[in-house]
Scaffold this motif. Structure first.
Motif, short mmCIF file in Angstrom:
data_model
loop_
_atom_site.label_atom_id
_atom_site.label_comp_id
_atom_site.label_asym_id
_atom_site.label_seq_id
_atom_site.Cartn_x
_atom_site.Cartn_y
_atom_site.Cartn_z
N ARG A 98 0.83 -1.20 0.00
CA ARG A 98 0.00 0.00 0.00
C ARG A 98 0.87 1.26 0.00
O ARG A 98 0.60 2.22 -0.75
N ASP A 193 -2.37 2.30 -7.26
CA ASP A 193 -3.63 1.84 -6.68
C ASP A 193 -3.35 1.13 -5.36
O ASP A 193 -2.99 -0.05 -5.33
N GLU A 194 -3.50 1.85 -4.26
CA GLU A 194 -3.14 1.30 -2.95
C GLU A 194 -3.99 0.10 -2.56
O GLU A 194 -3.47 -0.90 -2.05
N ASP A 195 -5.30 0.17 -2.79
CA ASP A 195 -6.17 -0.94 -2.42
C ASP A 195 -5.86 -2.18 -3.24
O ASP A 195 -5.81 -3.30 -2.70
N ALA A 199 -4.41 -5.79 -1.93
CA ALA A 199 -5.13 -7.02 -2.25
C ALA A 199 -4.22 -8.01 -2.99
O ALA A 199 -4.27 -9.22 -2.74
#
Length: 218
Positions: A98, A193-195, A199
């Protein structure tokens, strides 16, 4: 005598550390075996001080144990411990992923690109040793991109332990699947894109945990 490193610009202690780490991960120094400091100095062709400092660092990471008057013991491998390593690693890997997506620099991005390319070439060649080197390079790129030395210092020894377990139990299978998970993580980081990065890191740990579960039941 073996070559400690191809990078002569690297400090001697770092060269000694990377060479010994590689020997431990690839079981060139067998789990549970004993070696002397003098023997390691001869094999690496480096001075006593950098080798001793590398030994001390690897001992702190749990890969070596210095036993006075007995020598240096290489950590044993117990298949069930791989599960513990992955469980300990999961949370910090997600933190790093993240953070890397948030702070990735051009230098780190270039390292990610190189690691991904090297990993894909290793898969095509079926070269396990090259794959391990690419995996190590990716972990170092992740530490650089994340800009969180505390998380990186926790993750690094767990990553090394995990590579050693993987080499021992699953090195001959699943290179392509593992590479695909790594490349997906790299792409999410480079996309910022951290999320998705968190994931993808979680999914990578799921993959490794599945391998560890299989090893533990053999």
């Amino acid at each position: 005598m073996i070559s400690a490193s191809n990078d002569s610009s690297e400090p001697a202690t770092a060269r000694a550390y990377h060479a010994l780490e590689r020997m431990i991960v690839t079981l060139e120094l067998p789990p549970g075996s004993f070696v002397t400091e003098g023997a390691l100095i001869d094999r690496l062709g480096l001075g006593r001080t950098p080798v001793r400092e590398a030994i001390q660092r690897l001992a702190w990471e749990g890969l070596l144990e210095v036993r006075p008057r007995a020598g240096i013991a290489v950590a044993p491998l117990h298949a069930g411990d791989w599960l513990r390593v992955i469980d300990a690693r999961r949370g910090v890997e997600m933190v790093l992923a993240r953070s890397a997506a948030r702070f990735v620099t051009r230098e780190a991005a270039d390292r990610f690109h190189d690691a991904a390319l090297s990993m894909q070439k290793a898969v095509l060649a079926g070269d396990v040793f090259a794959f391990l080197a690419a995996d190590k390079a990716m972990d170092e790129a992740l530490a650089l991109a994340a800009d969180n030395i505390f998380a990186a210092r926790v993750a690094a020894p767990l990553q090394t332990h995990s590579r050693r377990f993987w080499f021992r139990y699953r090195a001959q299978t699943g290179l392509a699947d593992s590479a695909a998970h790594h490349v997906a993580l790299i792409q999410s980081i480079l996309d910022g894109d951290e999320d998705a990065a968190a994931a993808d890191a979680d999914r990578l740990m799921d993959l490794l945990r599945g391998l560890a579960e299989d090893a533990a039941t053999r």
